[in-house]
Design an enzyme around this catalytic site. Structure first.
Site, short mmCIF file in Angstrom:
data_model
loop_
_atom_site.label_atom_id
_atom_site.label_comp_id
_atom_site.label_asym_id
_atom_site.label_seq_id
_atom_site.Cartn_x
_atom_site.Cartn_y
_atom_site.Cartn_z
N SER A 14 0.83 -1.21 0.00
CA SER A 14 0.00 0.00 0.00
C SER A 14 0.87 1.26 0.00
O SER A 14 1.85 1.34 0.75
CB SER A 14 -0.88 -0.01 1.26
OG SER A 14 -1.52 1.24 1.41
N CYS A 127 0.63 2.11 10.69
CA CYS A 127 1.34 3.26 10.12
C CYS A 127 2.31 3.82 11.17
O CYS A 127 1.88 4.19 12.26
CB CYS A 127 0.37 4.35 9.68
SG CYS A 127 1.28 5.80 9.09
O1 RRO Z 1 1.57 7.53 4.97
C1 RRO Z 1 2.57 7.09 5.59
O2 RRO Z 1 3.41 7.83 6.11
C2 RRO Z 1 2.78 5.64 5.79
C3 RRO Z 1 1.79 4.72 6.05
BR1 RRO Z 1 -0.01 5.17 6.11
C4 RRO Z 1 2.13 3.37 6.33
O3 RRO Z 1 1.29 2.49 6.62
N1 RRO Z 1 3.44 3.04 6.30
C5 RRO Z 1 4.41 3.93 6.03
O4 RRO Z 1 5.60 3.58 6.02
N2 RRO Z 1 4.08 5.23 5.76
#
Ligand code: RRO
Length: 297
Positions: A14, A127
């Site tokens: 993702s 996250c």
């Molecule tokens: O958006 C982010 O900073 C981020 C997310 Br949501 C995540 O799940 N993993 C990451 O390394 N960055």
């Protein structure tokens, strides 16, 4: 997994492949040669978010530190602007969701569940750049409470995305499974930081970020092996995969399929190459780590 076979597939991590931007750049060629078997969206939240202050990226030996901070259009913006474009992709769509509270997450899942373009959910409880997300996924009982809240709201498969920053990721996986998760995926990024060269000032605007890429692969492999031994549900392995041989190691550790993340920033077609390499190698994988009788329970 609930009417969906993940075996041997290559997904994207993702937030590491912007399919809408890629379509603008590569046009319909992207659809003809789509690099993944399932597309996982960037994580969305109920309300729109700006994300973290810049700088948001730092290159570290063998990897990348990101501190993106979950910028997204929020539920309404996603449904109106992004979903119609993601629905044109030639593969099943997995929507990644996160909530700052269980109520917020429930609202998000209930609304997205209504859309038949969406094949499955990823529940991002990991996250590293938003404290609440990580807290949910670092604690087995909190992960179970989140999953229990979401489970009655959808019949679509739910994949729980685990953090490597937990004391015992296998305990979190077992808790997610017990609460009705259909699969778990790991690893999200490891907490890290970097300093502005020659200063004592953190480089990243938010101070810290999440480390990904080959630098984390050995750690990810160990965690995937530990989770695979304990969980009965499928495990999606990721963390620094950059070749078919690297992907095969995750399958040997017990993963049912893999995801490619940071390597797609270097080469947007990396998913296709890794899938091709993996499919060339897979027949040679005769005995997996699990089949050698290491599953403990
Ligand atoms: O958006 C982010 O900073 C981020 C997310 Br949501 C995540 O799940 N993993 C990451 O390394 N960055």
């Amino acid at each position: 997994m609930r009417g969906f076979d993940l075996s041997g597939l290559v997904l994207n991590g993702s937030g590491t492949f912007d399919a809408i931007a890629a379509r603008r750049t590569f046009g319909d060629e992207l659809l003809e040669q789509f690099p993944f078997d399932v597309f996982v969206s960037k994580t969305i939240t109920a309300e729109p978010r700006q994300g973290n202050p810049p700088p948001r990226l730092w290159e570290t030996p063998g990897g990348l530190i990101n501190s993106i901070g979950l910028p997204n259009k929020g539920l309404d913006g996603f449904l109106a602007a992004d979903l119609p474009q993601l629905a044109e992709l030639p593969v099943p769509l997995c929507v990644s969701v996160m909530g700052f509270t269980r109520d917020e997450l429930a609202k998000l899942v209930a609304a997205v569940d209504q859309r038949e373009e969406v094949a499955m959910f990823e529940l991002n409880v990991s996250c590293p750049n938003v404290e609440t997300g990580l807290i949910m996924g670092a604690d087995p009982s909190e992960t179970a409470r989140v999953m229990e809240r979401v489970r009655p709201l959808t019949d679509k498969p739910v994949i729980v995305k685990l953090t490597p920053n937990a004391t015992n990721p296998a305990e979190v996986a077992v808790a997610a499974e017990g609460a009705g998760a259909d699969a778990v995926s790991l690893v999200n990024t490891l907490k890290g930081m970097a300093f502005r060269p020659g200063t004592s000032e953190p480089w990243l605007g938010a101070g810290t970020g999440g480390v990904s890429g080959p630098a984390v692969r050995a750690i990810a492999l160990q965690q995937v092996a530990a989770v695979s031994k304990r969980a009965e549900i499928p495990v999606i392995g990721m963390g620094g995969i950059a070749s078919g041989a690297g992907a095969q190691d995750f399958l040997a550790a017990g993963a049912e399929c893999v995801a490619v993340g940071t390597e797609s920033f270097r080469d947007p077609a990396a998913g296709s190459r890794i899938r091709r390499e993996l499919r060339g190698l897979r027949p040679k994988l005769e005995v997996t780590y699990l089949e050698r009788g290491t599953r403990s329970g």
